[in-house]
Design a protein around this motif. Structure first.
Motif, PDB file in Angstrom:
ATOM      1  N   PRO A  14       0.819  -1.210   0.000  1.00 28.08           N
ATOM      2  CA  PRO A  14       0.000   0.000   0.000  1.00 28.08           C
ATOM      3  C   PRO A  14       0.857   1.265   0.000  1.00 28.08           C
ATOM      4  CG  PRO A  14      -0.200  -1.182   2.087  1.00 28.08           C
ATOM      5  CD  PRO A  14       0.615  -2.031   1.174  1.00 28.08           C
ATOM      6  N   TRP A  61       0.772   3.942   1.824  1.00 25.76           N
ATOM      7  CA  TRP A  61       1.230   4.430   3.126  1.00 25.76           C
ATOM      8  C   TRP A  61       2.476   3.688   3.577  1.00 25.76           C
ATOM      9  CZ3 TRP A  61       1.693   1.014   7.091  1.00 25.76           C
ATOM     10  CH2 TRP A  61       0.974  -0.168   7.015  1.00 25.76           C
ATOM     11  N   LYS A  62       2.562   2.403   3.219  1.00 21.71           N
ATOM     12  CA  LYS A  62       3.727   1.623   3.621  1.00 21.71           C
ATOM     13  C   LYS A  62       4.960   2.048   2.825  1.00 21.71           C
ATOM     14  CE  LYS A  62       4.770  -3.043   5.012  1.00 21.71           C
ATOM     15  NZ  LYS A  62       4.270  -4.401   5.102  1.00 21.71           N
TER      16      LYS A  62
END
Length: 106
Positions: free
Chosen positions: A53, A55-56
């Motif tokens: 993802p 955000w990661k």
């Protein structure tokens, strides 16, 4: 005075019914027992084909940047210590060197 102990707390809830349950209710042969409710657990499988993802990815980039900044700061501190040590050693050598004096005899 303490004839009755504290009630035992359980997660199983008793189903109170005023009329006797028939065997057709709850689709069980023993309808007067409450059904056991279990939680379904989901298993998440990490697929290597799908990208992580956003955000990661952003978090990893920030961590790498912070790590690089810490390494640069550490290298700068080390270089400053080496420079200060070299200056200190040069001053010590200059202090140990005898001062040449001129003879005033002519």
């Amino acid at each position: 005075m303490k004839e009755q102990g504290r009630p035992t707390l359980t997660l199983r809830r008793k189903v109170l019914s005023e009329k006797p349950a028939t065997s057709t209710e709850h689709n069980s042969p023993r309808a007067d027992t409450p059904p056991v409710v279990t939680r379904k657990k989901t298993v998440v499988v990490n697929a290597s084909d799908s990208p992580p993802p956003a955000w990661k990815v952003k978090k990893q980039a920030m961590e790498e940047q912070a790590k690089a900044e810490r390494a640069a700061a550490k290298a700068a501190r080390r270089a400053e210590r080496v420079r200060l040590r070299a200056e200190q050693e040069a001053q010590e050598k200059a202090a140990k060197r005898p001062i040449p004096t001129r003879n005033a005899t002519k």
